[in-house]
Design an enzyme around this catalytic site. Structure first.
Site, PDB file in Angstrom:
ATOM      1  N   ASP A 270      49.703  43.022  41.692  1.00 34.02           N
ATOM      2  CA  ASP A 270      48.354  42.786  41.159  1.00 34.02           C
ATOM      3  C   ASP A 270      47.956  41.315  41.260  1.00 34.02           C
ATOM      4  OD1 ASP A 270      48.151  45.559  40.237  1.00 34.02           O
ATOM      5  OD2 ASP A 270      49.562  44.952  38.679  1.00 34.02           O
TER       6      ASP A 270
ATOM      7  N   LYS B 272      45.929  40.704  46.276  1.00 39.19           N
ATOM      8  CA  LYS B 272      46.155  40.798  47.724  1.00 39.19           C
ATOM      9  C   LYS B 272      44.922  41.293  48.454  1.00 39.19           C
ATOM     10  CE  LYS B 272      49.983  43.129  47.018  1.00 39.19           C
ATOM     11  NZ  LYS B 272      50.320  42.696  45.645  1.00 39.19           N
TER      12      LYS B 272
ATOM     13  N   LYS C  52      41.665  40.809  48.019  1.00 42.89           N
ATOM     14  CA  LYS C  52      40.692  39.769  48.365  1.00 42.89           C
ATOM     15  C   LYS C  52      41.239  38.828  49.425  1.00 42.89           C
ATOM     16  CE  LYS C  52      38.219  35.727  46.789  1.00 42.89           C
ATOM     17  NZ  LYS C  52      37.750  34.858  45.700  1.00 42.89           N
TER      18      LYS C  52
ATOM     19  N   GLY D 239      46.695  49.818  44.417  1.00 44.34           N
ATOM     20  CA  GLY D 239      45.251  49.644  44.546  1.00 44.34           C
ATOM     21  C   GLY D 239      44.883  48.198  44.799  1.00 44.34           C
ATOM     22  N   HIS D 240      44.125  47.950  45.867  1.00 43.53           N
ATOM     23  CA  HIS D 240      43.661  46.608  46.181  1.00 43.53           C
ATOM     24  C   HIS D 240      42.143  46.571  46.002  1.00 43.53           C
ATOM     25  CE1 HIS D 240      47.413  45.865  48.920  1.00 43.53           C
ATOM     26  NE2 HIS D 240      47.703  45.947  47.640  1.00 43.53           N
TER      27      HIS D 240
ATOM     28  N   GLN E 278      52.480  45.957  45.956  1.00 42.00           N
ATOM     29  CA  GLN E 278      53.204  45.531  44.754  1.00 42.00           C
ATOM     30  C   GLN E 278      53.604  44.047  44.880  1.00 42.00           C
ATOM     31  OE1 GLN E 278      54.368  48.808  46.060  1.00 42.00           O
ATOM     32  NE2 GLN E 278      52.819  49.665  44.741  1.00 42.00           N
TER      33      GLN E 278
ATOM     34  N   GLY F 235      37.023  32.988  41.930  1.00 39.53           N
ATOM     35  CA  GLY F 235      36.141  34.055  41.480  1.00 39.53           C
ATOM     36  C   GLY F 235      36.386  35.292  42.312  1.00 39.53           C
TER      37      GLY F 235
END
Length: 428
Positions: free
Chosen positions: A13, A16, A18, A40-41, A221, A414
Site C-alpha cells: 500500500d 505503487k 500512482k 489493489g492499485h 504488496q 498529492g
C-alpha cells in the site's frame, strides 16, 4: 534499455499505482509479476479515481503493452469484470492484455477455503480472495494453469483432482465442497474470452528486452509481506521482492537494470502481524483519514504508524534498491512534530536494521527508538520541485534517502498525477 523493477519497500500500500502510472509515460511494456486480486492499485487522473487489482497500472496509457505474468494467480471472473469496468470508463484498449498461460487460476474452492480459514482462531487477516490456497495448489502440483481454459476436458480433470484434495479440509472447516459442475459453471462462460489472451509471456517480454524496449516490472504488496523475506507467517503467498520479477516473469537477473523502492512517508499495514511503530491514537486516526488509508480491495481500515527506518534499511538490502520514490508526503502536513523510528531495542541490544532473528513474530517484542523531526503546515500539494517544499519537508526527504542509501527520484505530494516532484527519469 533493460528492465526496471518497482517494488514496495514496506508492508504494501505504498502507492505503487500512482508511481507506475507516472513511470509508464515512458514505458512500452508493463508486467505484473506476482500476487493476485488482493493487490489493489489506486490511480487518480484528472480527479477521477481508477482502481486496478489484476491489470497492471500501465493500462491507463494507451500505447503501453500490459502483461500478466506467470508468477501471478488470476481469478478469471474478476479479470473479466475488471476489463469490462475499464472499458466502460473509456479504456477500450484493456481488451488487449497479454496473460501468461502458466499463471494459475483462482477458482471457487480457493475463495471458499480462504474465507473459512479467516473465521478460525489465529486468522491471518487475508483479503479472502483465494490467493493463498491457489498458491498452495501450485506448490502441491495440483493447480490449474490458465492454459487449461483452452480445453474444458483438461480443466474438468484438474478441478476434479483439486477438489478431492480440498474436500477433507473444507469438511474440517465446516464448509460444503462445491461440485465439479458448480466450479465449471462459473468458468465456462469466460474461458473463450480469456483463452484468446493467453500466450508465452516470458518469450514476449524477452523479445521486448532484446529489442531495447522500455520494460517496467510492477510488484504487488511489499517487501515485509514477501513469503521468504517478510514477517512470516503474516505474509502473502508470493515473492514480493525485486528478485521475484525474474522468477515471476521468466527473465534472467542480467535483464534488470534498476530497482526502485516505494516508500510511504509513514507506515501502514493491513491484517494481523507485527507492526513496531503502530499508532493507536488520534494521530494514527488522523493519518488514516487524511491518507485515505482504507483497502482498495476490501475497504477495511489500514493500521497506521510512524516511518520505520530499520525496516527500510532491510528492504533496501534485500531488494538491492538503487532509487526510491517517496509517496504521501502531503499526508504529514499539519503535524507539528514527526516521530521516526531509527532503531529497535531488543534483548540482544540495539539494532538499526531488521535481521533474521526479528523478521517473524519476535518483531512484535522490540521497542522502537524514536527521533523527533519538525513538521510543516504549508500546503505542499502545489510543489513541483524540491525547492518548493518547506525546509523541514526537505530534511525529512533527505533523512529517508540517507536510510535507504539512494536518491529519491520521485516525491509524491498529492494523489493527482500532476502532484509529483520528478527529480530524475528512470528510463533516461
Amino acid at each position: 534499455m533493460p528492465g526496471v523493477v518497482v517494488v514496495g519497500a514496506q508492508w504494501g500500500d505504498e502507492g505503487k499505482g500512482k508511481v507506475v502510472d507516472i513511470l509508464t509515460e515512458h514505458a512500452e511494456v508493463v508486467v505484473r509479476y506476482a500476487g493476485g486480486p488482493n493487490a489493489g492499485h489506486t490511480l487518480v487522473v484528472g480527479g477521477e479515481k481508477v482502481i486496478v487489482r489484476l491489470v497492471p497500472s500501465g493500462i491507463l496509457r494507451k500505447a503501453t503493452k500490459c502483461v500478466l505474468a506467470q508468477g501471478m494467480v488470476i481469478d478469471p471472473k474478476r479479470l473479466c469484470d475488471e476489463i469490462d469496468e475499464l472499458k466502460k470508463r473509456g479504456y477500450a484498449h484493456a481488451e488487449e492484455l497479454y496473460v501468461s498461460d502458466r499463471a494459475h487460476a483462482i477458482l471457487a474452492y480457493h475463495r471458499l477455503v480462504d474465507g473459512l480459514r479467516e473465521q478460525t482462531e489465529g486468522a491471518l487477516g487475508t483479503t479472502k480472495r483465494g490467493i493463498g490456497p491457489c498458491y498452495e495448489d501450485k506448490a502441491a502440483r495440483r493447480g490449474v494453469p490458465m492454459a487449461a481454459l483452452r480445453d474444458m476436458s483438461v480443466l474438468r480433470d484438474l478441478v476434479s483432482k483439486a477438489l478431492a484434495a480440498w474436500r477433507p479440509v473444507i469438511d474440517a472447516l465446516g464448509g460444503t465442497t462445491p461440485s465439479v459442475e458448480e466450479v465449471l459453471a462459473e468458468i465456462e462462460p469466460l474461458a473463450a474470452r480469456i483463452a484468446k489472451r493467453l500466450c508465452d509471456t516470458s518469450a514476449l517480454v524477452d523479445v521486448a528486452l532484446r529489442e531495447n524496449k522500455t520494460v517496467l516490472f510492477e510488484g504487488a504488496q511489499g517487501t515485509l509481506l514477501d513469503v521468504d523475506h517478510g514477517t512470516y507467517p503474516f505474509v502473502t503467498s508470493s515473492s514480493a521482492i525485486a528478485g521475484g520479477a525474474c522468477t515471476g516473469v521468466g527473465v534472467g537477473p542480467t535483464r534488470i537494470k534498476r530497482v526502485i523502492g516505494l516508500v510511504k512517508a509513514y507506515c501502514t499495514r493491513v491484517g494481523a502481524g507485527p507492526f513496531p511503530t503502530e499508532l493507536n491514537d488520534a494521530i494514527g486516526e488522523r493519518l488514516r483519514k487524511v491518507g485515505d488509508e482504507f483497502g482498495s480491495v476490501t475497504g477495511r481500515p489500514r493500521r497506521t504508524g510512524w516511518l520505520d527506518l530499520p525496516a527500510l534499511r532491510y528492504a533496501a538490502r534485500v531488494n538491492g534498491l538503487d532509487r526510491i520514490a517517496i509517496t504521501k508526503l502531503d499526508v504529514l502536513t499539519g503535524l507539528d512534530k514527526l516521530r521516526v523510528c531509527v532503531a529497535y531495542d531488543t534483548p540482544n541490544g540495539r539494532k538499526r536494521e531488521i535481521d533474521t532473528s526479528l523478521i517473524g513474530r519476535d518483531l512484535d517484542r522490540v521497542t522502537p527508538v524514536f527521533e523527533e523531526h519538525d513538521g510543516w503546515t504549508e500546503d505542499i500539494g502545489v510543489a513541483r520541485s524540491m525547492g518548493d517544499l518547506p525546509k523541514s519537508a526537505q530534511k525529512y526527504v533527505a533523512m529517508i534517502e540517507d536510510a535507504a542509501e539512494c536518491e529519491a527520484m520521485i516525491v509524491s505530494v498529492g494523489p493527482g498525477r500532476e502532484q509529483t516532484i520528478v527529480r530524475s527519469r528512470v528510463f533516461a
